[in-house]
Design a protein around this motif. Sequence first.
Motif, PDB file in Angstrom:
ATOM      1  N   ASP A  88     -35.505 -75.345 -53.081  1.00  0.00           N
ATOM      2  CA  ASP A  88     -34.908 -75.942 -51.891  1.00  0.00           C
ATOM      3  C   ASP A  88     -33.911 -75.020 -51.202  1.00  0.00           C
ATOM      4  O   ASP A  88     -33.696 -75.116 -49.989  1.00  0.00           O
ATOM      5  N   TYR A  89     -33.278 -74.119 -51.944  1.00  0.00           N
ATOM      6  CA  TYR A  89     -32.160 -73.350 -51.418  1.00  0.00           C
ATOM      7  C   TYR A  89     -32.438 -71.857 -51.304  1.00  0.00           C
ATOM      8  O   TYR A  89     -31.608 -71.120 -50.775  1.00  0.00           O
ATOM      9  N   LEU A  90     -33.567 -71.410 -51.814  1.00  0.00           N
ATOM     10  CA  LEU A  90     -33.818 -69.979 -51.945  1.00  0.00           C
ATOM     11  C   LEU A  90     -35.156 -69.619 -51.301  1.00  0.00           C
ATOM     12  O   LEU A  90     -36.182 -70.212 -51.598  1.00  0.00           O
ATOM     13  N   ILE A  91     -35.125 -68.620 -50.385  1.00  0.00           N
ATOM     14  CA  ILE A  91     -36.327 -68.153 -49.698  1.00  0.00           C
ATOM     15  C   ILE A  91     -36.417 -66.636 -49.820  1.00  0.00           C
ATOM     16  O   ILE A  91     -35.447 -65.921 -49.544  1.00  0.00           O
ATOM     17  N   GLY A  92     -37.581 -66.146 -50.240  1.00  0.00           N
ATOM     18  CA  GLY A  92     -37.818 -64.713 -50.323  1.00  0.00           C
ATOM     19  C   GLY A  92     -38.723 -64.259 -49.186  1.00  0.00           C
ATOM     20  O   GLY A  92     -39.590 -65.006 -48.724  1.00  0.00           O
ATOM     21  N   THR A  93     -38.522 -63.015 -48.722  1.00  0.00           N
ATOM     22  CA  THR A  93     -39.276 -62.485 -47.591  1.00  0.00           C
ATOM     23  C   THR A  93     -39.719 -61.055 -47.879  1.00  0.00           C
ATOM     24  O   THR A  93     -38.947 -60.262 -48.432  1.00  0.00           O
ATOM     25  N   PHE A  94     -40.958 -60.731 -47.488  1.00  0.00           N
ATOM     26  CA  PHE A  94     -41.453 -59.348 -47.539  1.00  0.00           C
ATOM     27  C   PHE A  94     -42.047 -58.992 -46.196  1.00  0.00           C
ATOM     28  O   PHE A  94     -42.793 -59.782 -45.602  1.00  0.00           O
ATOM     29  N   GLN A  95     -41.720 -57.800 -45.701  1.00  0.00           N
ATOM     30  CA  GLN A  95     -42.298 -57.279 -44.469  1.00  0.00           C
ATOM     31  C   GLN A  95     -42.786 -55.864 -44.706  1.00  0.00           C
ATOM     32  O   GLN A  95     -42.211 -55.123 -45.508  1.00  0.00           O
ATOM     33  N   GLY A  96     -43.817 -55.468 -43.983  1.00  0.00           N
ATOM     34  CA  GLY A  96     -44.311 -54.098 -44.090  1.00  0.00           C
ATOM     35  C   GLY A  96     -45.226 -53.764 -42.941  1.00  0.00           C
ATOM     36  O   GLY A  96     -45.842 -54.654 -42.335  1.00  0.00           O
ATOM     37  N   GLY A  97     -45.301 -52.465 -42.608  1.00  0.00           N
ATOM     38  CA  GLY A  97     -46.167 -52.049 -41.513  1.00  0.00           C
ATOM     39  C   GLY A  97     -45.738 -50.723 -40.938  1.00  0.00           C
ATOM     40  O   GLY A  97     -45.300 -49.830 -41.663  1.00  0.00           O
ATOM     41  N   LEU A  98     -45.841 -50.587 -39.609  1.00  0.00           N
ATOM     42  CA  LEU A  98     -45.506 -49.365 -38.899  1.00  0.00           C
ATOM     43  C   LEU A  98     -44.222 -49.562 -38.094  1.00  0.00           C
ATOM     44  O   LEU A  98     -43.979 -50.629 -37.540  1.00  0.00           O
ATOM     45  N   GLN A  99     -43.425 -48.482 -38.013  1.00  0.00           N
ATOM     46  CA  GLN A  99     -42.166 -48.502 -37.287  1.00  0.00           C
ATOM     47  C   GLN A  99     -42.211 -47.433 -36.203  1.00  0.00           C
ATOM     48  O   GLN A  99     -42.428 -46.248 -36.480  1.00  0.00           O
ATOM     49  N   ASN A 100     -42.018 -47.858 -34.948  1.00  0.00           N
ATOM     50  CA  ASN A 100     -42.067 -46.956 -33.803  1.00  0.00           C
ATOM     51  C   ASN A 100     -40.675 -46.879 -33.181  1.00  0.00           C
ATOM     52  O   ASN A 100     -40.119 -47.895 -32.756  1.00  0.00           O
ATOM     53  N   PHE A 101     -40.111 -45.674 -33.098  1.00  0.00           N
ATOM     54  CA  PHE A 101     -38.745 -45.482 -32.609  1.00  0.00           C
ATOM     55  C   PHE A 101     -38.778 -45.221 -31.103  1.00  0.00           C
ATOM     56  O   PHE A 101     -39.412 -44.283 -30.635  1.00  0.00           O
ATOM     57  N   ILE A 102     -38.061 -46.061 -30.341  1.00  0.00           N
ATOM     58  CA  ILE A 102     -38.081 -45.987 -28.883  1.00  0.00           C
ATOM     59  C   ILE A 102     -36.956 -45.112 -28.355  1.00  0.00           C
ATOM     60  O   ILE A 102     -37.162 -44.266 -27.478  1.00  0.00           O
ATOM     61  N   SER A 103     -35.750 -45.308 -28.867  1.00  0.00           N
ATOM     62  CA  SER A 103     -34.583 -44.591 -28.358  1.00  0.00           C
ATOM     63  C   SER A 103     -33.581 -44.412 -29.484  1.00  0.00           C
ATOM     64  O   SER A 103     -33.260 -45.373 -30.193  1.00  0.00           O
ATOM     65  N   ASN A 104     -33.089 -43.177 -29.653  1.00  0.00           N
ATOM     66  CA  ASN A 104     -32.109 -42.867 -30.692  1.00  0.00           C
ATOM     67  C   ASN A 104     -31.021 -42.002 -30.073  1.00  0.00           C
ATOM     68  O   ASN A 104     -31.262 -40.837 -29.739  1.00  0.00           O
ATOM     69  N   ARG A 105     -29.826 -42.569 -29.908  1.00  0.00           N
ATOM     70  CA  ARG A 105     -28.771 -41.886 -29.168  1.00  0.00           C
ATOM     71  C   ARG A 105     -27.443 -41.923 -29.909  1.00  0.00           C
ATOM     72  O   ARG A 105     -27.160 -42.860 -30.650  1.00  0.00           O
TER      73      ARG A 105
END
Length: 331
Positions: A277-294
């Motif tokens: 009831d109180y605990l949720i786990g999450t996993f994400q994965g894939g590709l990461q595309n960088f748009i702007s880095n300043r």
Amino acid sequence: MIKLAILIVLFLTSVFGFSQQTPDSLQKQTAIIIKEKFPRARILNFEYGQSLNRNFNSELFDEVFQEGDIKTQRNFMASANIPIYKTRKWSLTASGNYQFNEFEFDNLSNTSATNVFEQNGIVDFHNFSTALSSTYFSSLFKKPVIYNASFIADGNDKGFERIKGLVGLSFIMKRTERTMITLGAIVFIDPTAQIPFFPTFTYSHRFKNSEWEMDFIMPQRLLFRRLVGENGRFSIGSSFGSTGFYVNVESPGFGDVFEYSQLEIKSGITYEHRINDYLIGTFQGGLQNFISNRLTEKGEPTQDFIYKNKQDVTGYFQVGVSIDPFAKRKT
């Protein structure tokens, strides 16, 4: 902390499709569904993420600076959101956030003796922020509307740095049994924001005779989702996000503190599982595309950046766990 405030404002109106239009029920359903949608809005949330090797090249004052490899970028985030006051139409929440970012550089080809951001080996950054967010429930043009204002104070392990803020509103435009459309806007009280103002638009649609639904929140994400068993949810799509932290520079002729801002699009899959009831786990994965880095001197507009880099597309993964001691199992 800015990112959390943006997520909450972006999704505020979608709760109207699931609640009565009274302040009490609207406020309760707002809290429930925001926590269900956004782990960072829960009482406690912890995330670890890592992006993989990629090449990069950079410029300093519009001149070629460095090129090389980012072998990996790691980040850890811990957040807490504590309700401190609530009436029928108004609520106040205090939040705290810690963010750790670590870059591992390799094979750098330095055309300058200046040390600004990159160096061979591991470089890490520790940042902290606190926020006070106020939400008011009302009506506009005979439709429910939610106003939100957030004030954020942040800094790093060297000390306090800045105060920022944002204001937003959102309300429903259309709702049917399977489709809902909402409209809103966010304004940043921060001259360094790469996007100082943007309208928000959401479109949610459950496909007829299908387990799938579409969740579009402009400009934050486009996901196609379905439930998996009694306690799981699978999503595929893309999300827009940002990473930001302070950088202390110790090179002659430079300011003492700069802000690094990274805009990115992550595309791939997400799986969420309610452990209890109180605990949720999450996993994400894939590709990461960088748009702007300043890199911009603290407090200056991002268009006045002194440094920028371009990074190749790479893979990423992220795991998280969130805790809400006041939650009850959703039916």
